[in-house]
Write a protein that holds these residues in place. Structure first.
Motif, PDB file in Angstrom:
ATOM      1  N   ARG A  46      -3.252  -4.402 -19.593  1.00  0.00           N
ATOM      2  CA  ARG A  46      -2.177  -3.392 -19.582  1.00  0.00           C
ATOM      3  C   ARG A  46      -1.718  -3.114 -18.162  1.00  0.00           C
ATOM      4  O   ARG A  46      -0.516  -2.996 -17.892  1.00  0.00           O
ATOM      5  N   LEU A  47      -2.671  -3.016 -17.266  1.00  0.00           N
ATOM      6  CA  LEU A  47      -2.338  -2.752 -15.869  1.00  0.00           C
ATOM      7  C   LEU A  47      -1.554  -3.919 -15.273  1.00  0.00           C
ATOM      8  O   LEU A  47      -0.606  -3.720 -14.505  1.00  0.00           O
ATOM      9  N   ARG A  48      -1.937  -5.117 -15.648  1.00  0.00           N
ATOM     10  CA  ARG A  48      -1.229  -6.292 -15.132  1.00  0.00           C
ATOM     11  C   ARG A  48       0.207  -6.345 -15.636  1.00  0.00           C
ATOM     12  O   ARG A  48       1.132  -6.688 -14.888  1.00  0.00           O
ATOM     13  N   ARG A  49       0.408  -5.995 -16.913  1.00  0.00           N
ATOM     14  CA  ARG A  49       1.770  -5.969 -17.445  1.00  0.00           C
ATOM     15  C   ARG A  49       2.602  -4.888 -16.756  1.00  0.00           C
ATOM     16  O   ARG A  49       3.775  -5.101 -16.451  1.00  0.00           O
ATOM     17  N   ALA A  50       1.977  -3.729 -16.536  1.00  0.00           N
ATOM     18  CA  ALA A  50       2.695  -2.648 -15.867  1.00  0.00           C
ATOM     19  C   ALA A  50       3.058  -3.033 -14.436  1.00  0.00           C
ATOM     20  O   ALA A  50       4.119  -2.675 -13.931  1.00  0.00           O
ATOM     21  N   ARG A  51       2.170  -3.770 -13.784  1.00  0.00           N
ATOM     22  CA  ARG A  51       2.390  -4.157 -12.382  1.00  0.00           C
ATOM     23  C   ARG A  51       3.656  -4.994 -12.223  1.00  0.00           C
ATOM     24  O   ARG A  51       4.297  -4.954 -11.168  1.00  0.00           O
ATOM     25  N   ALA A  52       3.999  -5.748 -13.254  1.00  0.00           N
ATOM     26  CA  ALA A  52       5.196  -6.582 -13.167  1.00  0.00           C
ATOM     27  C   ALA A  52       6.469  -5.739 -13.036  1.00  0.00           C
ATOM     28  O   ALA A  52       7.499  -6.235 -12.580  1.00  0.00           O
ATOM     29  N   ARG A  53       6.399  -4.453 -13.434  1.00  0.00           N
ATOM     30  CA  ARG A  53       7.578  -3.588 -13.360  1.00  0.00           C
ATOM     31  C   ARG A  53       7.620  -2.753 -12.078  1.00  0.00           C
ATOM     32  O   ARG A  53       8.576  -2.036 -11.848  1.00  0.00           O
ATOM     33  N   TRP A  54       6.579  -2.821 -11.273  1.00  0.00           N
ATOM     34  CA  TRP A  54       6.571  -2.050 -10.041  1.00  0.00           C
ATOM     35  C   TRP A  54       7.413  -2.741  -8.975  1.00  0.00           C
ATOM     36  O   TRP A  54       7.504  -3.965  -8.942  1.00  0.00           O
ATOM     37  N   ARG A  55       7.971  -1.958  -8.099  1.00  0.00           N
ATOM     38  CA  ARG A  55       8.773  -2.537  -7.018  1.00  0.00           C
ATOM     39  C   ARG A  55       8.072  -2.309  -5.680  1.00  0.00           C
ATOM     40  O   ARG A  55       7.482  -1.254  -5.440  1.00  0.00           O
ATOM     41  N   PRO A  56       8.108  -3.290  -4.802  1.00  0.00           N
ATOM     42  CA  PRO A  56       7.461  -3.131  -3.498  1.00  0.00           C
ATOM     43  C   PRO A  56       8.262  -2.198  -2.600  1.00  0.00           C
ATOM     44  O   PRO A  56       9.490  -2.123  -2.686  1.00  0.00           O
ATOM     45  N   ALA A  57       7.561  -1.479  -1.753  1.00  0.00           N
ATOM     46  CA  ALA A  57       8.213  -0.570  -0.804  1.00  0.00           C
ATOM     47  C   ALA A  57       7.270  -0.398   0.379  1.00  0.00           C
ATOM     48  O   ALA A  57       6.192  -1.009   0.442  1.00  0.00           O
ATOM     49  N   ARG A  58       7.659   0.443   1.298  1.00  0.00           N
ATOM     50  CA  ARG A  58       6.818   0.734   2.462  1.00  0.00           C
ATOM     51  C   ARG A  58       6.823   2.233   2.713  1.00  0.00           C
ATOM     52  O   ARG A  58       7.856   2.885   2.597  1.00  0.00           O
ATOM     53  N   VAL A  59       5.640   2.751   3.023  1.00  0.00           N
ATOM     54  CA  VAL A  59       5.507   4.133   3.475  1.00  0.00           C
ATOM     55  C   VAL A  59       4.973   4.062   4.896  1.00  0.00           C
ATOM     56  O   VAL A  59       3.793   3.767   5.115  1.00  0.00           O
ATOM     57  N   GLY A  60       5.854   4.273   5.867  1.00  0.00           N
ATOM     58  CA  GLY A  60       5.485   4.022   7.252  1.00  0.00           C
ATOM     59  C   GLY A  60       5.287   2.537   7.456  1.00  0.00           C
ATOM     60  O   GLY A  60       6.168   1.729   7.157  1.00  0.00           O
ATOM     61  N   ASP A  61       4.120   2.148   7.922  1.00  0.00           N
ATOM     62  CA  ASP A  61       3.798   0.731   8.117  1.00  0.00           C
ATOM     63  C   ASP A  61       3.006   0.139   6.966  1.00  0.00           C
ATOM     64  O   ASP A  61       2.618  -1.033   7.014  1.00  0.00           O
ATOM     65  N   LEU A  62       2.762   0.941   5.922  1.00  0.00           N
ATOM     66  CA  LEU A  62       1.903   0.501   4.824  1.00  0.00           C
ATOM     67  C   LEU A  62       2.731  -0.022   3.653  1.00  0.00           C
ATOM     68  O   LEU A  62       3.567   0.706   3.106  1.00  0.00           O
ATOM     69  N   PRO A  63       2.501  -1.274   3.226  1.00  0.00           N
ATOM     70  CA  PRO A  63       3.171  -1.762   2.016  1.00  0.00           C
ATOM     71  C   PRO A  63       2.562  -1.130   0.776  1.00  0.00           C
ATOM     72  O   PRO A  63       1.335  -1.052   0.645  1.00  0.00           O
ATOM     73  N   VAL A  64       3.398  -0.657  -0.143  1.00  0.00           N
ATOM     74  CA  VAL A  64       2.942   0.005  -1.360  1.00  0.00           C
ATOM     75  C   VAL A  64       3.751  -0.521  -2.538  1.00  0.00           C
ATOM     76  O   VAL A  64       4.739  -1.246  -2.375  1.00  0.00           O
ATOM     77  N   TYR A  65       3.312  -0.140  -3.746  1.00  0.00           N
ATOM     78  CA  TYR A  65       4.085  -0.358  -4.957  1.00  0.00           C
ATOM     79  C   TYR A  65       4.604   0.993  -5.447  1.00  0.00           C
ATOM     80  O   TYR A  65       3.928   2.005  -5.321  1.00  0.00           O
ATOM     81  N   ILE A  66       5.781   0.976  -6.030  1.00  0.00           N
ATOM     82  CA  ILE A  66       6.361   2.177  -6.621  1.00  0.00           C
ATOM     83  C   ILE A  66       6.444   1.967  -8.126  1.00  0.00           C
ATOM     84  O   ILE A  66       7.069   1.016  -8.602  1.00  0.00           O
ATOM     85  N   SER A  67       5.786   2.856  -8.887  1.00  0.00           N
ATOM     86  CA  SER A  67       5.822   2.796 -10.341  1.00  0.00           C
ATOM     87  C   SER A  67       6.670   3.949 -10.861  1.00  0.00           C
ATOM     88  O   SER A  67       7.154   4.781 -10.099  1.00  0.00           O
ATOM     89  N   MET A  98      -0.829  12.567   3.368  1.00  0.00           N
ATOM     90  CA  MET A  98      -2.160  12.911   2.848  1.00  0.00           C
ATOM     91  C   MET A  98      -2.528  12.026   1.658  1.00  0.00           C
ATOM     92  O   MET A  98      -3.673  11.567   1.532  1.00  0.00           O
ATOM     93  N   ILE A  99      -1.568  11.809   0.783  1.00  0.00           N
ATOM     94  CA  ILE A  99      -1.813  10.988  -0.410  1.00  0.00           C
ATOM     95  C   ILE A  99      -2.140   9.558  -0.022  1.00  0.00           C
ATOM     96  O   ILE A  99      -3.113   8.951  -0.511  1.00  0.00           O
ATOM     97  N   VAL A 100      -1.345   9.007   0.881  1.00  0.00           N
ATOM     98  CA  VAL A 100      -1.578   7.633   1.319  1.00  0.00           C
ATOM     99  C   VAL A 100      -2.911   7.537   2.062  1.00  0.00           C
ATOM    100  O   VAL A 100      -3.655   6.558   1.909  1.00  0.00           O
ATOM    101  N   ARG A 101      -3.238   8.556   2.841  1.00  0.00           N
ATOM    102  CA  ARG A 101      -4.510   8.560   3.566  1.00  0.00           C
ATOM    103  C   ARG A 101      -5.685   8.507   2.593  1.00  0.00           C
ATOM    104  O   ARG A 101      -6.676   7.799   2.831  1.00  0.00           O
ATOM    105  N   HIS A 102      -5.587   9.242   1.502  1.00  0.00           N
ATOM    106  CA  HIS A 102      -6.659   9.247   0.505  1.00  0.00           C
ATOM    107  C   HIS A 102      -6.865   7.841  -0.057  1.00  0.00           C
ATOM    108  O   HIS A 102      -8.008   7.360  -0.158  1.00  0.00           O
ATOM    109  N   GLU A 103      -5.797   7.181  -0.432  1.00  0.00           N
ATOM    110  CA  GLU A 103      -5.928   5.850  -1.039  1.00  0.00           C
ATOM    111  C   GLU A 103      -6.401   4.817  -0.029  1.00  0.00           C
ATOM    112  O   GLU A 103      -7.184   3.913  -0.377  1.00  0.00           O
ATOM    113  N   THR A 104      -5.958   4.910   1.216  1.00  0.00           N
ATOM    114  CA  THR A 104      -6.432   3.960   2.226  1.00  0.00           C
ATOM    115  C   THR A 104      -7.914   4.188   2.546  1.00  0.00           C
ATOM    116  O   THR A 104      -8.629   3.235   2.888  1.00  0.00           O
TER     117      THR A 104
END
Length: 209
Positions: A46-67, A98-104
């Protein structure tokens, strides 16, 4: 001459062997193990199927996915990637940091490996209630430890707790093997209380017990 040994009255039927408790428990354990394995596999698919719909982005210098709504969470093992729900992009820069710091911090500690591999123990030993309890508590321990590292980095506890509450109100339930900022929600109160440590009463007596 032939000698016939009488072993009892002949009924013409062969007695069936008695079914023991072991005969019942072994298939039951195999069935439960299979169901646990299927649950984790289904979640990953399920997570893999959902990942196909996410779009890449950047928050500062960090590459992220946007769902759409899933996240914030850490997805993948090597390398892991932060996924953020789209509504978080409207948050102010400090709260988003703060959110990105937690995940990193999750990624830096390798929590994604721990949470992904720990359920294998349940698949191998599904009959142990203590093990199920430990796996559930593991998620809380991982989040508490990550929160502590974020706070030690200079993030104010009051603002950080407020961010946890905001995120908890806008996220969807995630797969239990993901390192996520506000999951599970049942642990949220415990995490916020841990940010404001209070000297417990009767500490020596409780420790002795």
């Amino acid at each position: 001459s032939l000698t016939t040994i009488a072993t009892g009255p002949s009924s013409g039927k062969v007695a069936s062997p008695a079914i023991t408790l072991r005969d019942l428990l072994l298939p039951a354990c195999i069935l439960v193990s299979g169901l646990c394995a299927l649950r984790w596999i289904y979640g990953f698919l399920r997570l893999r199927r959902a990942r196909a719909r996410w779009r890449p982005a950047r928050v500062g210098d960090l590459p992220v996915y946007i769902s759409e709504k899933l996240g914030p969470a850490l997805v993948g093992l090597q390398p892991p990637r932060v996924v953020l729900p789209g509504w978080l992009l409207t948050a102010d820069t400090q709260r988003l940091a703060m959110i990105v710091r937690h995940e990193t911090e999750h990624a830096r500690a390798g929590d994604q490996w721990l949470l992904a591999l720990a359920p294998i123990a349940v698949v191998l030993f599904p009959w142990s209630p203590a093990l199920w309890w430990q796996i559930n508590r593991l998620r809380l321990a991982v989040e508490l430890d990550c929160d502590a590292r974020v706070l030690r980095g200079g993030v104010p506890a009051l603002e950080y707790g407020s961010v946890l509450l905001d995120v908890a109100g806008g996220t969807l339930p995630l797969h239990p093997t993901l390192a996520a900022m506000a999951e599970p929600r049942s642990f949220l109160e415990r995490r916020i209380r841990a940010m404001t440590p209070v000297q417990p009463r009767y500490l020596i007596l409780r420790a002795a017990a």
